[in-house]
Design a protein around this motif. Structure first.
Motif, mmCIF file in Angstrom:
data_model
loop_
_atom_site.group_PDB
_atom_site.id
_atom_site.type_symbol
_atom_site.label_atom_id
_atom_site.label_comp_id
_atom_site.label_asym_id
_atom_site.label_seq_id
_atom_site.Cartn_x
_atom_site.Cartn_y
_atom_site.Cartn_z
ATOM 1 N N UNK A 1 0.810 -1.228 0.000
ATOM 2 C CA UNK A 1 0.000 0.000 0.000
ATOM 3 C C UNK A 1 0.836 1.268 0.000
ATOM 4 N N UNK A 2 1.933 1.257 0.735
ATOM 5 C CA UNK A 2 2.739 2.477 0.872
ATOM 6 C C UNK A 2 4.076 2.293 0.172
ATOM 7 N N UNK A 3 4.383 3.202 -0.754
ATOM 8 C CA UNK A 3 5.621 3.169 -1.522
ATOM 9 C C UNK A 3 6.432 4.411 -1.183
ATOM 10 N N UNK A 4 7.737 4.242 -1.012
ATOM 11 C CA UNK A 4 8.613 5.388 -0.788
ATOM 12 C C UNK A 4 9.991 5.073 -1.354
ATOM 13 N N UNK B 1 0.692 6.361 -2.021
ATOM 14 C CA UNK B 1 -0.122 5.685 -1.021
ATOM 15 C C UNK B 1 -1.426 5.229 -1.650
ATOM 16 N N UNK B 2 -1.764 3.963 -1.447
ATOM 17 C CA UNK B 2 -3.075 3.463 -1.819
ATOM 18 C C UNK B 2 -4.030 3.795 -0.668
ATOM 19 N N UNK B 3 -4.792 4.864 -0.810
ATOM 20 C CA UNK B 3 -5.739 5.273 0.223
ATOM 21 C C UNK B 3 -6.813 4.209 0.386
ATOM 22 N N UNK B 4 -7.255 3.652 -0.716
ATOM 23 C CA UNK B 4 -8.148 2.506 -0.751
ATOM 24 C C UNK B 4 -7.582 1.554 -1.809
ATOM 25 N N UNK B 5 -8.108 0.333 -1.920
ATOM 26 C CA UNK B 5 -7.588 -0.563 -2.954
ATOM 27 C C UNK B 5 -7.734 -0.019 -4.365
#
Length: 336
Positions: free
Chosen positions: A250-253, A288-292
């Motif tokens: 879900x979270x990429x950085x 960021x994937x806030x939702x799918x």
């Protein structure tokens, strides 16, 4: 002219040679939607996917590039063979008094390479048109009535085509594409007024190579390195190197580095003996994937060239959304 400062600083940042064409649009977050550089990517996510991207480059510098992108792509036959990808893309680019707005329709034929359907080889073609514009009212020549400067805004439409090949499996991907095949044709002038022609804002033909991989580091943590090589056969070859950590899918950085590389000797080096400053920028990237089905991305570029002292970096925001019913979506996210 009012926008002469940006011209001076661009020339100072690269080298004392004549700029003869507008560079293709540039997005740091191309890694989240490769349709912008390869038509064979259309339908890769196997869902209908929309993306909006806004880039403000060299903030604080008069006339600096402003770029927008809107795209939608997906499969025409998702319920059966998943062979036919389709994508529509709109680009808008503004650089001082000049602009370029493009509309492309992209089609990809996707070959299934194994029984599990984890490998596909796609062949893509894109066709569209670009409206090039030059706003003479934003220019203030020293001598009024200068025949080189148009008296008002002028526009012209140039058709264009692009081709690409794209391969992927669960571990890595690679693609190559040829862009702006007709826009790069210098045999026809874009504008004519007062018996004067100009062709300096037309984009050049480009060849792109993209590639990347997905590495499992631990449960819930992955590393996604990638690169993009861009060649226009005139200036230095452009290389983007990126690496993103993915947490919980879900979270990429991560970050990136953009520079010039020497693949072969260009005309400007043979004629002038000069080599351009190849330092370009480093970038911080996050998404960021806030939702799918909803993704938000942001990146900041810190300029390494001589432009660094007269601007405040480049900002880029992207918004991605997956369409369709939840039960129809893929159980695992698409990392490429």
């Amino acid at each position: 002219m009012k926008n002469i400062r940006i011209v001076i600083w661009i020339l100072a940042a690269v080298a004392p040679f004549t700029v003869r064409a507008q560079q293709n649009i540039q997005f740091t977050q191309y890694i989240f939607n490769s349709l912008s550089v390869n038509p064979a990517y259309a339908g890769y996510k196997e869902d209908w996917f929309g993306q909006l991207g806004m880039r403000s480059q060299w903030v604080g510098l008069d006339g600096a590039p402003q770029t927008g992108l809107l795209s939608v792509d997906g499969l025409l036959d998702r319920a059966t063979y998943k062979r036919h990808g389709l994508g529509v893309q709109v680009n808008a680019d503004q650089l001082g008094p000049q602009s370029a707005t493009s509309l492309y329709l992209n089609y990809a034929f996707r070959l299934r390479l194994n029984d599990e359907d984890t490998q596909r080889l796609s062949f893509g073609i894109g066709a569209g048109v670009t409206q090039y514009g030059l706003n003479g009212t934003l220019l203030d020549p020293v001598n009024t009535g200068d025949p080189i400067v148009p008296p008002n805004r002028i526009n012209n439409f140039v058709p264009d085509i692009r081709f690409g090949i794209y391969y992927y499996n669960p571990v890595w991907y690679a693609g190559v594409s040829v862009m702006d095949l007709l826009s790069g044709d210098q045999s026809n002038n874009i504008f004519r007024w007062d018996n004067t022609t100009t062709d300096n804002i037309r984009r050049k033909r480009h060849i792109y190579f993209i590639g990347g991989a997905l590495i499992n580091l631990s449960e819930g943590t992955r590393l996604r390195p990638s690169l993009m090589l861009k060649e226009d056969f005139k200036g230095p070859t452009s290389l983007d190197l990126n690496a993103m950590f993915v947490f919980g899918d879900r979270f990429w950085i991560g970050g990136g580095w953009r520079t010039g590389v020497t693949v072969f000797k260009k005309d400007y080096e043979r004629l002038t003996g000069n080599t351009l400053n190849k330092r370009n920028a480093i970038a911080a990237i996050t998404q960021l994937y806030v939702t799918p089905s909803l993704r938000i991305g942001y990146s900041y570029d810190y300029i390494l060239s001589q432009l660094s002292s007269v601007q405040n970096g480049s900002h880029e925001v992207t918004l991605g959304i997956t369409f369709g019913h939840r039960e129809q979506r893929l159980l695992s996210p698409r990392f490429f």
